[in-house]
Scaffold this active site. Structure first.
Site, PDB file in Angstrom:
ATOM      1  N   PRO A 180      32.569 -29.317 -34.187  1.00 49.76           N
ATOM      2  CA  PRO A 180      31.588 -29.349 -35.276  1.00 49.76           C
ATOM      3  C   PRO A 180      31.849 -30.389 -36.360  1.00 49.76           C
ATOM      4  O   PRO A 180      31.092 -30.469 -37.318  1.00 49.76           O
ATOM      5  CB  PRO A 180      31.688 -27.941 -35.856  1.00 49.76           C
ATOM      6  CG  PRO A 180      33.104 -27.548 -35.623  1.00 49.76           C
ATOM      7  CD  PRO A 180      33.492 -28.162 -34.313  1.00 49.76           C
ATOM      8  N   GLY A 181      32.944 -31.176 -36.266  1.00 47.85           N
ATOM      9  CA  GLY A 181      33.013 -32.354 -37.098  1.00 47.85           C
ATOM     10  C   GLY A 181      34.113 -32.478 -38.114  1.00 47.85           C
ATOM     11  O   GLY A 181      34.185 -33.499 -38.812  1.00 47.85           O
ATOM     12  N   ARG A 236      25.313 -28.786 -31.735  1.00 45.24           N
ATOM     13  CA  ARG A 236      26.537 -28.712 -32.532  1.00 45.24           C
ATOM     14  C   ARG A 236      26.706 -29.975 -33.374  1.00 45.24           C
ATOM     15  O   ARG A 236      27.305 -29.939 -34.453  1.00 45.24           O
ATOM     16  CB  ARG A 236      27.753 -28.509 -31.623  1.00 45.24           C
ATOM     17  CG  ARG A 236      27.732 -27.188 -30.879  1.00 45.24           C
ATOM     18  CD  ARG A 236      28.979 -26.989 -30.059  1.00 45.24           C
ATOM     19  NE  ARG A 236      30.099 -26.614 -30.906  1.00 45.24           N
ATOM     20  CZ  ARG A 236      31.324 -27.116 -30.807  1.00 45.24           C
ATOM     21  NH1 ARG A 236      31.584 -28.061 -29.927  1.00 45.24           N
ATOM     22  NH2 ARG A 236      32.284 -26.695 -31.608  1.00 45.24           N
ATOM     23  N   ASP A 284      40.047 -34.237 -28.876  1.00 40.34           N
ATOM     24  CA  ASP A 284      40.259 -32.791 -29.038  1.00 40.34           C
ATOM     25  C   ASP A 284      39.501 -32.144 -27.886  1.00 40.34           C
ATOM     26  O   ASP A 284      38.337 -31.799 -28.005  1.00 40.34           O
ATOM     27  CB  ASP A 284      39.743 -32.331 -30.395  1.00 40.34           C
ATOM     28  CG  ASP A 284      40.071 -30.878 -30.671  1.00 40.34           C
ATOM     29  OD1 ASP A 284      41.143 -30.424 -30.249  1.00 40.34           O
ATOM     30  OD2 ASP A 284      39.235 -30.192 -31.283  1.00 40.34           O
ATOM     31  N   CYS A 312      43.015 -26.527 -28.612  1.00 41.65           N
ATOM     32  CA  CYS A 312      43.270 -25.277 -29.344  1.00 41.65           C
ATOM     33  C   CYS A 312      43.515 -24.166 -28.326  1.00 41.65           C
ATOM     34  O   CYS A 312      42.799 -23.169 -28.272  1.00 41.65           O
ATOM     35  CB  CYS A 312      42.126 -24.933 -30.290  1.00 41.65           C
ATOM     36  SG  CYS A 312      40.508 -24.785 -29.508  1.00 41.65           S
TER      37      CYS A 312
END
Length: 426
Positions: A245-246, A268, A305, A358
């Site tokens: 989301p940035g 998104r 990511d 993550c």
């Protein structure tokens, strides 16, 4: 039942019942259909007021945090075990989590779930709930991880990690802010664990907090802020891959980089564009599949990511504990391998590549790095330095970073991450 009749029944619900009905739909979406909790929200909570929508989410999330213990209580009070997908079991989970965790009075907790089993074993639900409440039943602290998760994580990380994970799942995580200008912190009660970071003492409605409208900060878990921090300041060109989301795009732009942010999800990316507008930062935003897209020229810095199982964010998204299977982990690892190799081609000689996930799964971290380095002799690990991290967090011996649930536990904890910084040899 005809559609019109169904609508009249729904409209006849007593106060509080539609919220519990939405919580039931959320749990069904996660546990039976394997959907993410956030993905199921719009459909499950359709027509609810914002406060009721928030309560439905809270009931479902807290149920997922404590599901093994809730089920153990239910099983202790039934002669025959209820099927996992029985509506009576779902209703009891919702009633018990309200009464034992969320502080809802017992009479209200049961009254608002009995309509969920109309036409079913209402007497059973009422009787089991009453038996447990009258006996003074309590849920254990800390909660118990699902068996499959505990076995998988124990094999990878050992006893201490399991204990830390159980303590971490007990409460929702704190709210972390990343500051656009580290020298201009908002006047909000909290503590800073790194430059440009603020962990709030109390949560509140984010848009109403000081500095939000002015774009002085954005919400970002401290762990999630580290990959972009490892790239640092610069005035060259940076690629933020899988950007939505940035938060990482905003970090790179605030640090002077000319950023191209790429993500496959147009919806998104809308949130990223909103945050760019709010903060006054700029970036080129591209909606594209990274397996098909390529930049016009290599970049000085690339941040990947990568998509993953997201098991590292189980504190705020407890649904991952119940819907992530080994097959999904393997599928995500295969995709990461492809994206890692493509991202490497887009780094200039002498440039930096940061890879992060993550995830708490070695397949999506340590194994990815080892495989990449074996096939890319033109890249080397640029070790993460202790001074680049919050005090008390240390890199691994090879210079990469593995964040487990025990990290900074006394200060509110961090999400689980794997992060590696590599330099392309000139």
């Amino acid at each position: 039942m005809k559609q019109g009749q169904a609508k009249r029944v729904q409209n006849a619900d007593a106060p509080g019942v539609p919220t519990r009905r939405a919580a039931l739909k959320l749990l069904d979406a996660v546990l039976r259909r394997g959907l993410a909790l956030e993905q199921a929200m719009d459909n499950a909570a359709q027509g609810l007021a914002p406060n009721d929508r928030g309560l439905a989410h809270a009931i479902a999330a807290e149920t997922l945090r404590r599901l093994p213990d809730l089920d153990a209580l239910i099983d202790s009070a039934t002669k025959q075990r209820l099927p996992d997908d029985a509506k009576a079991r779902f209703a009891l989970r919702i009633a018990l989590v309200q009464a034992l965790v969320l502080g809802t009075p017992g009479h209200a907790a049961i009254a608002t779930v009995l309509p969920l089993v109309d036409g079913g074993p209402r007497k059973l639900v009422h009787g089991v709930f009453g038996t447990l409440v009258r006996s003074g039943a309590l849920l254990p602290e800390p909660p118990t991880l699902p068996d499959a998760v505990a076995l998988r994580w124990h094999a990878a990380w050992g006893d201490q990690m399991i204990e830390d994970a159980e303590r971490a799942i007990a409460v929702p995580p704190p709210l972390d802010l990343t500051l656009r200008d580290p020298a201009a912190a908002p006047d909000l009660a909290g503590r800073s664990l790194m430059p440009g970071h603020l962990r709030l003492d109390e949560k509140g409605a984010v848009p109403g907090l000081e500095g939000y409208a002015e774009g002085g900060w954005w919400v970002q878990d401290l762990a999630a802020s580290i990959p972009a921090r490892l790239i640092g300041k610069g005035n060259g060109r940076a690629l933020d891959l899988c950007a939505a989301p940035g938060g990482k795009t905003l970090q790179l732009a605030a640090n002077g980089w000319r950023v191209t942010a790429v993500d496959v999800s147009e919806s998104r990316l809308a949130r990223l564009r909103d945050n760019l507008d709010r903060t006054g930062l700029s970036a080129e935003v591209v909606a594209a599949d990274l397996l098909e897209w390529a930049p016009a020229e290599p970049a000085d810095a690339v941040l990947l990511d990568a998509p993953c199982s997201a098991t590292g964010i189980f504190r705020r998204h407890p649904d991952v504990l119940h819907r992530v299977r080994p097959s999904l982990i393997s599928e995500m690892a295969e995709l990461q391998t492809k994206l890692f190799a493509r991202a490497a081609d887009w780094v200039k000689p002498g440039g930096v590549l940061v890879f992060s996930t993550c995830s708490l799964e070695p397949k999506e971290g340590e194994a990815q790095l080892a495989h990449f380095l074996a096939g890319h002799p033109d890249f080397a690990i640029e070790p993460v330095l202790p001074e680049e991290l919050p005090q008390g967090v240390t890199p691994r011996a090879d210079g990469s970073l593995r964040l487990l649930p025990g990290a900074l536990a006394d200060a509110g904890g961090m999400d689980g991450f794997f992060i590696a910084r590599l330099r392309r040899l000139g």
